[in-house]
Design an enzyme around this catalytic site. Structure first.
Site, short mmCIF file in Angstrom:
data_model
loop_
_atom_site.label_atom_id
_atom_site.label_comp_id
_atom_site.label_asym_id
_atom_site.label_seq_id
_atom_site.Cartn_x
_atom_site.Cartn_y
_atom_site.Cartn_z
N ASP A 156 0.79 -1.29 0.04
CA ASP A 156 0.09 -0.02 -0.19
C ASP A 156 1.21 1.14 -0.11
O ASP A 156 1.96 1.02 0.25
CB ASP A 156 -0.79 -0.14 1.25
CG ASP A 156 -1.66 1.13 1.32
OD1 ASP A 156 -2.27 1.64 0.45
OD2 ASP A 156 -1.67 1.80 2.57
N ASP A 168 -4.51 6.14 -4.65
CA ASP A 168 -4.26 7.12 -5.13
C ASP A 168 -4.45 7.63 -6.51
O ASP A 168 -4.51 6.80 -7.44
CB ASP A 168 -2.62 7.45 -4.80
CG ASP A 168 -2.32 8.27 -3.72
OD1 ASP A 168 -3.34 8.89 -3.20
OD2 ASP A 168 -1.33 8.09 -3.07
N ARG A 188 -5.42 3.83 -7.98
CA ARG A 188 -6.84 4.04 -8.09
C ARG A 188 -7.58 2.84 -7.95
O ARG A 188 -8.29 2.51 -8.61
CB ARG A 188 -7.34 4.77 -9.32
CG ARG A 188 -6.64 6.21 -9.39
CD ARG A 188 -7.56 6.96 -10.14
NE ARG A 188 -9.03 7.18 -9.78
CZ ARG A 188 -9.39 7.97 -9.08
NH1 ARG A 188 -8.45 9.29 -8.97
NH2 ARG A 188 -10.78 8.28 -8.65
N ASN A 202 -8.54 -0.59 3.90
CA ASN A 202 -8.37 -0.96 2.49
C ASN A 202 -7.58 -2.08 2.20
O ASN A 202 -7.48 -2.48 0.93
CB ASN A 202 -8.63 0.22 1.53
CG ASN A 202 -7.24 1.20 1.94
OD1 ASN A 202 -6.58 0.90 3.01
ND2 ASN A 202 -6.86 1.88 1.02
#
Lengths: 390, 1275
Positions: free
Chosen positions: B466, B749, B873, B902
Site C-alpha cells: 500500500d 491514489d 486508483r 482498505n
C-alpha cells in the site's frame, strides 16, 4: 495439531525464557533495565537479540585437509594393530553336522541320519567322535563354543517367545508371548516359549590323545559362561527347593526337553533351574542366523592345561542330540583363545586400514585441487552474479 | 450517490473507506462478492474472542454436526426474511430468533473429552498414529509394543487437550462476562435492568454514552438533535473515526418518553442475518406509514456509543445473529509452501514405506517357503497361519506387511510436526523480541501474529505494498516554494555554501515571533521569512492565498488552534501560511477570517469553486475591501494553461522550479489569482445561481461557468509539498529489489501521486527505459495498450543486452560497496539495479479489464517483466484480485503490506500479510500475520528473520529426515538377516525415545539459533535472500538427498557393527554377538553419528547448542542405564557389556569417521571450489571479526541527484472534492461552540492527528457525489 500446539506452548515458553533470562542475565550482564517502566521495548539481552557469543566453525582448507591427514595417519597403524591382535587369536573350528556315529549298531551312519530314523529313541543319544590335530598350542585361556548356522534365533516370533517374568522366578506369570509353548497338559511350561524349547542339547567331551593312544580328558568348566549381568538381573529361580514339588511345582517341562528344568545340573544348585548358565547363554538370542555360543571353558586349574592347550591330537566326543539338517543348518565346535579385543575378527583391522588409506588419498586429492583450483573466499565474493547456491 | 436521499446530512460515507473508485466501476462489485473485513477488537472480550476463534473449516462443520448429535436439536431452518414487531414478545417468539445469549465456547465439562478427541483425530497425523496404534494392538502383527506409539500420541493429545480446555475456559469466562453485562430494557413501559443474555429481538433498549451496543439495533431516538448519534466502530472495523447514525425523523420524536417508547409497535421487515457490515435493508411500518431502513439507522453490536448521552433502539439481531458474530471466524488458515511440500513429501514417504513393506512381504513369503517352513521344528508358525506350506507362508508374509508398516513407521515421526511448531514458535518470539524492529517513538515492537509462516518470510518473491501510511507517513510537509520566480526552501549549508539535505539536527527557521506558530513546523530557508517580514508583496500574496483558498475547518483544542483538513496537503499549506504569519482563524459559511502581519482581515466568501479530479484546481472568490478576487491553486499544467499575460521570464523560472521540485519527488501546486470586475461577477453569479438550481446537466453547466471565470490568471508562485516517506523507505526498497523481490505498489491514489511517490521512494528511477502507463477505459484499449507494452518488452534490442550487462555490473559494484573496500572508480550513481528496465503503471479502471480472464495472463506477463508495477486508483477488492492473480499463476510467495482497512483484503489474500502497526487503524494489523511499526522493518523481517527462519527450517528438515531414515532403515537392512520377520534392531524403549529425547534438542537448537551469516551481512548482501526465493533450501531434490544420506548412513550403521560383532566374543570368552547387544551398539553408534552430523551442520555454536548437543549424548547414556537398571528393561547389561569392550569403541570411531569423512569431503569440495555467497560472506565475516572492520551500508542514490532527469509534472494532490459545497450551504450541524471566535469541527479524521471520541462536537459532512474516500483522502 501444529497450530494448536504452537499456541499451547506460547505461555510456557515465555515463562521459561523469562525465568531463564532472569537467571542468566546476571552471568551475561545484559542490561535488563526497562523492567519497571511499562514500555513494550523488547529486552536487549543477547539471547533475545540472537547475539549470543558463538563459535562459528567454517570448513577451510586449513582445517579440513589436516583432518584428513590426521585420520589417515592415525587409522593405518591402529588397523595394523587390530589385525595383529586378531591374528594372534588361535582358533580351531570343526564342523560336525555330518559326523558318523561310533555305535556299531548304527552301521557307520551319520548321527544326523540316526536321529531322523523313525526307530530312534531320544533316550539313547547318538555319539560321534571329532578327531583333530592342534599343531600349535593354544596359549592362554581356551574357550569352547558351539556354532550353528541358518538358525534364526533372531526371528521376531522366536525372540519374543519367552516370558521375562517367569525367568525372574515369578510363578504367576501370564506366559502370553510363549504360545504355542506356553502350556503342556494344562500346566505351564517352565521355562516357556520357543527359545527355551529349542535349547541346544548336544554335549561334548574334550580329550587329549597321547601318542600311546591313551585319552586324557581335558577338564571343562560349564559355569562362568553366561554374562554376569544376565545371571544377576534376568534369571532367578522361583523360591523353594529345585525339585518337581518345590520351586517348579505344577509345571511341565518344555516339549523338546528330555529333562525338566530343575534337572539341568542337579549337582550344582547354583547352576540349576532357570539359573543354569547353559540355558542363560541360549536364552540370549543371537543377532544373526550364524552364531556361536560359549559352551565351556577349559579348566585352568588342571596342571596340564594351566596356560594353554598344548599341541597334539585331540578328540571331541559329541553326544549328538540336536537336529539341524532339516532346515539346512550346520553345527560346529570351536576352540578358541581370546585377545584383548576378543575373538578372531580381521574386519576392524582391515576397515581401519582401508579408511585410513582413503583419507590419505582424499587429503592428497583435495590438497591438489585446493592449490590448483581453490578459490579464496574474499577474492571471489565480488566476481559472481549468481548467488543462488548449488 | 446517496446525496439525493433524505438522509443526506449524515457523513458516514467515510466508513466505506474505500478508494475513490470503489463502488463505482468495479465489475465484481455486483456479484455479491464482498471484501471481507476484519472485525476484531481488543477492548471488548467478546470481540477479542471473535478474534481468536478458529476458522470455520469443514472440520468445524463436522464438529457442529457432532454437537447437534450430542444435543439432538435441529437448528431452525434458514431465515429468508426477518419480521419483528417492536415490544411484542409473543409475536416475535413465534420465529424463534436467537436471543442475545452468546456462546463461543465449544465444550462443556461433559462433552469435552468426546468432542475434543473427535476433533483431534480429524487431524491426519493423529489419525495416522491412531491407526498404527490399533495395528500394534493386534498380537500376531505387532512388531512393537503399543507403548512406542501410545506414549507420544498420548503426550501430543493431552497437551493439545489441555490447551483447548484452557482456551475454552477463557471463552466460558468471556461469554459469562459478556452475557452478564447489564442493559436497560424497556419492559411493560418501564426500564428494567436486564443481563445482555436476556435481551430479545423486538425489545426496546436504552443505551448510554460510552456503552457497548448490546445487539444490532434500529435507532429510534437519541439525545442529540435530529436523531443523530455517534458511534465508534473501532472494535468492528478498526476505524477510530466517529460515525454518525440518524434515527428516522418520525421515531426521533419519541425522545426518551418511556410510555411512548413502550407503546412503540412498529413492524420491521428486514433482511435475514448476514455479515455485511455496511449494508442493511428493511422497512419499518408504523402508524400506517412505511419507512425505508438502511444502514444509517442501525447500531451494530460491538460499537461504542460516543458523544451521545442516550439513545433508544429496537433489537433487530441478537446474539449469534448479530453482524459482529456473523463476521467471526472467516480467516483463512494460511500454510507455508514448506507445509504443502511436507504434505507431499510425507505422502511420498508413506508410499515409500508401503513399498518397503511390500518388498519385505514378498521376501518374507520367499523366505518362509525356502527356509522358514523347515525351521518350524523350532519355531512353529503363528496360530493364524494354516498348515500348508504355501498357504502358511503366504499368510505369514501378509501379516509381516503390517508388522513392517509398524516397524518402519518412524520415517514419519510424530515429533516432526511438534518440532516444526516449536521451532516456528521460537522464531516468532525472536521476531517479537527484536530490538532492531522496535519503534521507539510509537513504542511498538514487531509482532508475529501467526506462528506458522516464519520460514515463508524467507521466500517472498512479490511484495504488494500500500502507499499511504505504508511507504509514506501520510504527513505532508510544506517544503519549498517558488514565489514570483524566486525559489525558496533550499537549505544552504553555512559552512560549505552548498545546498544540502537538512537532517534532524539542522537548525530550522525560528518562527516563535509569531504567537500562533507551531513548534512542529520546520522550514530551513530564512530568506522566505525575511521576505515576509520585510513586507514583500509577492510573498504576502502567496501566503494570503494559501490562508484563504482551501476548505479547511479550524477547531480549538486545549486552547490551541487546530485545523481539520480534507487532505493532509491542504493542512500542510494552511499550516505553512499560519507559521509565516497568515493565520487562518475561522470561517463561517459566508466569511473567512485570517490574521496577517498587518492585522486581521475578514473576507467575504462569494463562491467556492471546489476541487475535483477533472478540474484539478480549486478557487475561491472573495470580497475584501471592496475588491473581488479569485484565488486559485491547482495542478501546474492546468493553471499554466489559464494564465493571462505573465512575464515570460517569471513563468519560465517557475516552470524550472516546478521541474526541480518534481525531480525531488515533491508534490507541487501552482497558485494564481485574478481581480474580478464587480459587474462581471454579479452577472456571473446570477448565471451561477441559475446553473446551480438547474435540474439538467447541472454539473456540466457549473463546470463551464467555472472554466469561464478561471482564466487570465496572474501567477503568484508554486508550492512544493513533501509527501513524507517513512524513514528508510528508499533504502529498504532498493535492498528488497536487490534481493530479487519484486515490489508492486497498489494504491487508491491518483496516477500522478502514485508515480510521484514511485520516484521519491526509488521504486521508479530515471534509469528506467520506459514507464508504461495503461489507462484505457475499455477492454479493447487495455488490450491494445498491454500488447504494446508486450511488444516493447519483447523487443530483443541491443539496449536490453546492455541492460543485462549493466545489471550484472551493478551487482559487482554493490558488492564492492558492501564489502567496504575501495573501488571508487565506479560511478556510484550507476549502481542501482533498477537501471534500464521497465515499469508499469496501471489505473484502476484499466485494471478492471486487465483482471478479466481474457487479459489476465497478458497483464501478468507484462507486469512480471517489469521492474516495478504501480497500480493506482484501485479498490480494496482489486488489490486482493491482483494479489490473487499473482498467487494463482506464479508459483511464488506473495506478501502484502498495508496499514488501512482498505488493505485488509490483500493482506488476507497474500501468502503473508504484514500490517503496519502503531498507526490509527487496527484493522490491517488485526488481519495480518506480522505487524511492524515501520515499512523499513520489512527489510529486516524478510532479509534477516525471514532468511534465517527459512535457512533454519530447511536445515532442520534436511537433518530431521536424515536422522529418521538413518534410524529406521536399519530395521530394513536387518530384515535380510532375520528372515524378514519384522524384528527390530533396537530396544523398544529406544524406539520410543529416539526422537523425543536423544536427537530432538540439538536439532531444535539448530532450528532456533543457527545463523550462517549475521544480521548485518544478511542486509548488506541482499542476494543472500535469493536461494529462499528459489526454494533451494528445501525441495524435493534436497529431500531425496537427505533420504539417501540417511539410507546410506543406516546401511553403514548396520554393516560396520555387523562386521565387528559377527561371531564376536569378549576377552573373557563370553559371546557378544547376541541380538540385544547388537541392537544396543547400533543404537548407540546411531546416536553418536547423528549427533556428530548435527555438529557438522551447526554453524553457530552458542553455549545452548553445546548444552543441547552434549546433553543429548549424556541423556542417552543416562536414560539407557536408568531404564535398564532401575526400571527393569530387558536389555539390561547389553550396553554395559558392549561398552566394556574395546571393540565397541573401535567400531564407534570407525562408523563415525566413515560417515563423516564423505560429508566433510563433499562440503569442503563445494566450499572450496563452488562457494555460495553465504560461504563467502561467512569467510569474510570471520576475517572481519579478526580485523574488526566495519561494513558500510549500501545506499542507493536518490533520483534527485541524477543526471538527465526526465521532465515530468510533480502535480499531485491527495485531495478529493473538498467541503466547498458544504461550507457554502451552511449545512453544518453543531452545538454552540464553546469559544465564540472559533468554530469547532471535528471530522472523522485528518492527517496524523486523529480526533478521538473525546471531541465534543461532531460535524457530519454531506456525502459528496464523488468522494467515497471522504476523510481518508487517497487511501
Amino acid at each position: 495439531m501444529k497450530r494448536v500446539f504452537s499456541q499451547q506452548c506460547e505461555e510456557l515458553v515465555i515463562k521459561v525464557v523469562q525465568r531463564f533470562e532472569h537467571s542468566t542475565s546476571a552471568i551475561m550482564s545484559s542490561p535488563v533495565s526497562s523492567e519497571q517502566t511499562k514500555t513494550k521495548r523488547p529486552s536487549s539481552s543477547k539471547f533475545r537479540q540472537q547475539q549470543l557469543p558463538a563459535w562459528q566453525p567454517i570448513l577451510t582448507a586449513g582445517t579440513v585437509l589436516p583432518t584428513f591427514f590426521v585420520i589417515g595417519v592415525a587409522f593405518i597403524p591402529v588397523g595394523i594393530a587390530l589385525l595383529t591382535f586378531s591374528g594372534n587369536v588361535q582358533e580351531v573350528v570343526k564342523e560336525y553336522t555330518q559326523c558318523n556315529s561310533i555305535d556299531p549298531a548304527h552301521n557307520n551312519a551319520t548321527c544326523d541320519e540316526v536321529l531322523s530314523s523313525p526307530n530312534h529313541t531320544a533316550a539313547t543319544p547318538c555319539t560321534c567322535h571329532i578327531n583333530f590335530n592342534v599343531t600349535e598350542s593354544l596359549n592362554g585361556r581356551v574357550y569352547m563354543y558351539y556354532g550353528l548356522t541358518n538358525f534364526y534365533q533372531n526371528h521376531r516370533r522366536y525372540v519374543k517367545s519367552r516370558d521375562v517374568n517367569q525367568l525372574m522366578g515369578q510363578t504367576d506369570s501370564a506366559l502370553s508371548d510363549c504360545s504355542p509353548f506356553a502350556t503342556a497338559d494344562k500346566k505351564p511350561i517352565a521355562p516357556c516359549g520357543a527359545i527355551a524349547n529349542s535349547l541346544f542339547n548336544d554335549t561334548f567331551e574334550l580329550k587329549m590323545l597321547s601318542s600311546a593312544g591313551a585319552e586324557l580328558a581335558v577338564p571343562l568348566v560349564r559355569t562362568g559362561i553366561a554374562w554376569p549381568s544376565d545371571k544377576k538381573y534376568k534369571f532367578e529361580n522361583p523360591p523353594g527347593p529345585l525339585t518337581a514339588d518345590g520351586a517348579f511345582k505344577n509345571t511341565a517341562k518344555p516339549v523338546n526337553w528330555k529333562r525338566a528344568v530343575y534337572e539341568l545340573d542337579p549337582a550344582h544348585p547354583e547352576n540349576n533351574g532357570y539359573e543354569n548358565e547353559d540355558l542363560i547363554v541360549w536364552m540370549r538370542t543371537a543377532a544373526l542366523p550364524t552364531f556361536r555360543k560359549l559352551w565351556a571353558r577349559v579348566n585352568e586349574s588342571a596342571e596340564t592345561f594351566k596356560h594353554s592347550l598344548p599341541a597334539g591330537e585331540y578328540r571331541i566326543v559329541v553326544s549328538y542330540a540336536y537336529p539341524v539338517t532339516s532346515f539346512g543348518g550346520t553345527k560346529r565346535i570351536i576352540l578358541s583363545t581370546t585377545s584383548l579385543l576378543g575373538g578372531k575378527n580381521p574386519f576392524l583391522g582391515v576397515a581401519y586400514i582401508v579408511v585410513g588409506c582413503i583419507c590419505l588419498v582424499l587429503g592428497v586429492a583435495f590438497l591438489i585441487i585446493h592449490v590448483k583450483y581453490g578459490k579464496r573466499g574474499t577474492d571471489t565474493i565480488t566476481n559472481r552474479t549468481d548467488w543462488s547456491g548449488h | 450517490m446517496a446525496a439525493g436521499t433524505a438522509a443526506a446530512d449524515d457523513g458516514d460515507d467515510m466508513e466505506t473507506s474505500g478508494s475513490p473508485a470503489s463502488g463505482q466501476s468495479s465489475p465484481a462489485e455486483g456479484n455479491g462478492e464482498t471484501i471481507e473485513m476484519c472485525r476484531r477488537g481488543s477492548e471488548d472480550p467478546e470481540v477479542a474472542e471473535v478474534l481468536t476463534r478458529q476458522p470455520a473449516t469443514a472440520k468445524e462443520r463436522l464438529l457442529a454436526g457432532a454437537r447437534r448429535v450430542f444435543r439432538l436439536k435441529e437448528p431452525p431452518p434458514p431465515e429468508t426474511e426477518r419480521r419483528i414487531r417492536a415490544n411484542d414478545l409473543e409475536y416475535n417468539s413465534q420465529f424463534q430468533y436467537a436471543n442475545n445469549f452468546i456462546k463461543t465456547y465449544k465444550y462443556t465439562v461433559l462433552t469435552f473429552w468426546p468432542l475434543n478427541l473427535f476433533e483431534q483425530f480429524q487431524r491426519l497425523a493423529n489419525f495416522y498414529f491412531a491407526c498404527l496404534l490399533v495395528l500394534q494392538l493386534i498380537g500376531p502383527i505387532s512388531s512393537l509394543t503399543p507403548i512406542t506409539t501410545l506414549l507420544p500420541l498420548l503426550g501430543v493429545l493431552s497437551v493439545t487437550a489441555a490447551k483447548d480446555a484452557y482456551d475454552d475456559y477463557q471463552r466460558h469466562r468471556n461469554d459469562r462476562q459478556v452475557n452478564n453485562r447489564v442493559s436497560l430494557v424497556l419492559r411493560h413501559g418501564k426500564l428494567t435492568r436486564e443481563q445482555w443474555s436476556n435481551v430479545r429481538v423486538g425489545d426496546v433498549i436504552r443505551m448510554e454514552n460510552d456503552q457497548f451496543v448490546a445487539a444490532d439495533l434500529l435507532l429510534l431516538s437519541t439525545s442529540e438533535p435530529n436523531g443523530l448519534s455517534y458511534i465508534e466502530t473501532a472494535e468492528l472495523d478498526g476505524e477510530t473515526n466517529l460515525k454518525c447514525r440518524q434515527a428516522l425523523p418520525a421515531t426521533a420524536e419519541l425522545g426518551q418518553d418511556e410510555t411512548l417508547l413502550g407503546k412503540f409497535d412498529g413492524k420491521i421487515n428486514c433482511e435475514p442475518p448476514n455479515n455485511n457490515l455496511n449494508k442493511f435493508e428493511g422497512t419499518l411500518e408504523w402508524n400506517g406509514k412505511k419507512f425505508a431502513l438502511d444502514n444509517d439507522k442501525i447500531l451494530l453490536r460491538g460499537c461504542v456509543l460516543r458523544n451521545t448521552q442516550w439513545c433508544y433502539g429496537v433489537v433487530i439481531f441478537a446474539g449469534r445473529d448479530t453482524k459482529l458474530m456473523q463476521n467471526s471466524g472467516k480467516t483463512k488458515f494460511k500454510r507455508t509452501s514448506i507445509d504443502r511440500l511436507l504434505n507431499v513429501i510425507i505422502l511420498g514417504i508413506v508410499g515409500f514405506l508401503l513399498l518397503m513393506c511390500l518388498f519385505c512381504t514378498i521376501a518374507c513369503g520367499i523366505w518362509e517357503t525356502v527356509t522358514g517352513q523347515y525351521f518350524r521344528v523350532y519355531l512353529p508358525w503363528d496360530a493364524l497361519a494354516p498348515e500348508g506350506a504355501t498357504a502358511g507362508a503366504t499368510v505369514t508374509a501378509l501379516l509381516v506387511f503390517f508388522s513392517y508398516a509398524i516397524v518402519l513407521n518412524t520415517v514419519v515421526p510424530i515429533s516432526l510436526y511438534v518440532s516444526v511448531e516449536v521451532i516456528r514458535l521460537m522464531q516468532s518470539f525472536l521476531i517479537n523480541w527484536d530490538l532492531a524492529m522496535y519503534h521507539e517513538k510509537s513504542d511498538t515492537p514487531a509482532k508475529a501474529r501467526t506462528t506458522t509462516l516464519n520460514e515463508e518470510l524467507g521466500q517472498v518473491q512479490y511484495i504488494f505494498s500500500d502507499k499511504t501510511g505504508t511507504l509514506t507517513q501520510n504527513i505532508m510537509v510544506f517544503n519549498k516554494c517558488s514565489i514570483a520566480g524566486k525559489n525558496y526552501g533550499d537549505f544552504i549549508d553555512p559552512v560549505i555554501g552548498e545546498v544540502i539535505e537538512p537532517t534532524e539536527d539542522t537548525q530550522a527557521v525560528d518562527f516563535s515571533a509569531n504567537d500562533m506558530y507551531e513548534p512542529s513546523f520546520r522550514f530551513f530557508d530564512q530568506t522566505l521569512l525575511d521576505a515576509v517580514n520585510s513586507g514583500d508583496e509577492d510573498s504576502h500574496m502567496f501566503f494570503r492565498l494559501l490562508s484563504l483558498c482551501h476548505t479547511v475547518m479550524p477547531e480549538e483544542k486545549d486552547g490551541k488552534l487546530k485545523y481539520q483538513a480534507q487532505s493532509p496537503d491542504e493542512d500542510a499549506l494552511v499550516s505553512a501560511a499560519r507559521n509565516f504569519g497568515f493565520v487562518f482563524l475561522s470561517r463561517t459559511p459566508s466569511s473567512i477570517t485570517i490574521r496577517t502581519p498587518r492585522g486581521e482581515e475578514e473576507h467575504e466568501v462569494l463562491c467556492i469553486l471546489d476541487f475535483n479530479n477533472v478540474r484539478k484546481r480549486m478557487s475561491v472568490i472573495l470580497r475584501h475591501g471592496g475588491k473581488i478576487r479569485l484565488y486559485c491553486k491547482g495542478a501546474d499544467n492546468i493553471v499554466f494553461e489559464r494564465l493571462g499575460n505573465v512575464e515570460p521570464e517569471t513563468k519560465a523560472r517557475t516552470e524550472e522550479h516546478l521541474q526541480k521540485f518534481a525531480g525531488e519527488g515533491l508534490r507541487t501546486l501552482v497558485l494564481a489569482y485574478k481581480e474580478l470586475d464587480d459587474a462581471y461577477f454579479e452577472e456571473w453569479k446570477k448565471r451561477h445561481h441559475e446553473a446551480s438550481v438547474s435540474l439538467v446537466e447541472r454539473d456540466e453547466k457549473l463546470d463551464a461557468l467555472f472554466e469561464e471565470i478561471e482564466k487570465d490568471l496572474v501567477l503568484i508562485g508554486a508550492t512544493a509539498i513533501e509527501d513524507k516517506l517513512q524513514d528508510g523507505v528508499p533504502q529498504t526498497i532498493a535492498n528488497l529489489i536487490l534481493a530479487g523481490i519484486r515490489l508492486w505498489v497498489l494504491t487508491g491514489d491518483k496516477q500522478e501521486t502514485a508515480i510521484n511517490i514511485g520516484y521519491s521512494c526509488q521504486l521508479l528511477t530515471d534509469d528506467l527505459q520506459d514507464v508504461f502507463v495503461v489507462e484505457g477505459h475499455t477492454m479493447q484499449d487495455v488490450e491494445a495498450e498491454l500488447n504494446r507494452c508486450m511488444d516493447d518488452l519483447s523487443r530483443p534490442s541491443a539496449d536490453a543486452k546492455a541492460h543485462q550487462h549493466k545489471q550484472s555490473l551493478s551487482v559487482v559494484t554493490f558488492s564492492d560497496e558492501g564489502y567496504g573496500h575501495d573501488t571508487p572508480e565506479e560511478d556510484p550513481t550507476s549502481n542501482a539495479s533498477g537501471s534500464g528496465g521497465f515499469a508499469l503503471v496501471i489505473n484502476g479502471h484499466s485494471l478492471i479489464w486487465a483482471l478479466t480472464s481474457k487479459l489476465e495472463r497478458l497483464f501478468l506477463d507484462v507486469a512480471c517483466q517489469c521492474q516495478a508495477v504501480i497500480c493506482c486508483r484501485v479498490t480494496p477488492l482489486q488489490k486482493a484480485l491482483v494479489v490473487d492473480l499473482v498467487k494463482k499463476h506464479k508459483k511464488a510467495v506473495t506478501l502484502s503490506i498495508g496499514d488501512g482497512a482498505n488493505d485488509v483484503s490483500m493482506i488476507k489474500t497474500a501468502h503473508i500479510g504484514v500490517g503496519i502497526s502503531g498507526q490509527e487503524g487496527l484493522q490491517a494489523v488485526l488481519s495480518s500475520d506480522y505487524s511492524i511499526a515501520q515499512f523499513r522493518y520489512l527489510e529486516r523481517l524478510l532479509l534477516v528473520h525471514g532468511r534465517w527462519s527459512y535457512y533454519r527450517m530447511c536445515k532442520f528438515l534436511r537433518y530431521f529426515f536424515y536422522k529418521n531414515f538413518a534410524f529406521t532403515l536399519c530395521h530394513f537392512w536387518y530384515s535380510f538377516f532375520c528372515g524378514f520377520s519384522a524384528q527390530t534392531v533396537y530396544d523398544v524403549f529406544f524406539i520410543s525415545t529416539y526422537n523425543l529425547f536423544y536427537t530432538s534438542m540439538p536439532v531444535l537448537a539448530l532450528g532456533v539459533f543457527d545463523q550462517d551469516v549475521n544480521a548485518a551481512n544478511s542486509r548488506s548482501y541482499p542476494k543472500l535472500y535469493t536461494p529462499g526465493v528459489r526454494s533451494l533450501g528445501f525441495n524435493k531434490r534436497i529431500f531425496v538427498g537427505s533420504m539417501l544420506h540417511g539410507a546410506v548412513t543406516s546401511l553403514v550403521l548396520f554393516m560396520i557393527p555387523h562386521g565387528t560383532y559377527k561371531d564376536a566374543v569378549s576377552p573373557e570368552g563370553y559371546t557378544i554377538s547376541d541380538h540385544q547387544l547388537f541392537g544396543a551398539v547400533v543404537a548407540t553408534v546411531l546416536v553418536v553419528v547423528v549427533t556428530m552430523q548435527i555438529c557438522l551442520d551447526t554453524t553457530y555454536w552458542t553455549w545452548l547448542n553445546h548444552l543441547c548437543v552434549w546433553g543429548s549424548l549424556f541423556t542417552y547414556i543416562l536414560l539407557q542405564f536408568f531404564y535398564n537398571y532401575v526400571l527393569g528393561g530387558v536389555y539390561v547389561g547389553s550396553l554395559a557389556m558392549a561398552m566394556s569392550e574395546a571393540n565397541f569403541w573401535f567400531c564407534t570411531l570407525l562408523t563415525v569417521i566413515v560417515l563423516m569423512v564423505p560429508v566433510l569431503a563433499w562440503r569442503f569440495y563445494f566450499v572450496d571450489l563452488h562457494p555460495t555467497l553465504a560461504d563467502l560472506v561467512r569467510a569474510k565475516q570471520r576475517e572481519d571479526k579478526a580485523q574488526k572492520r566495519r561494513m558500510d551500508e549500501f545506499q542507493r542514490t536518490p533520483s534527485a541527484r541524477r543526471r538527465g532527469r526526465s521532465v515530468r509534472s510533480g502535480y499531485a494532490f491527495a485531495h478529493q472534492e473538498g467541503f466547498g459545497r458544504l461550507i457554502t450551504s451552511g449545512k453544518m450541524m453543531r452545538r454552540p461552540p464553546p469559544l465564540a471566535s472559533l468554530s469547532m469541527f471535528s471530522l472523522g479524521r485528518s492527517g496524523a492527528s486523529s480526533p478521538r471520541a473525546d471531541t465534543q462536537v461532531t460535524f457530519c459532512a454531506e456525502p459528496s457525489s464523488v468522494s467515497m474516500g471522504g476523510g481518508h483522502g487517497d487511501r
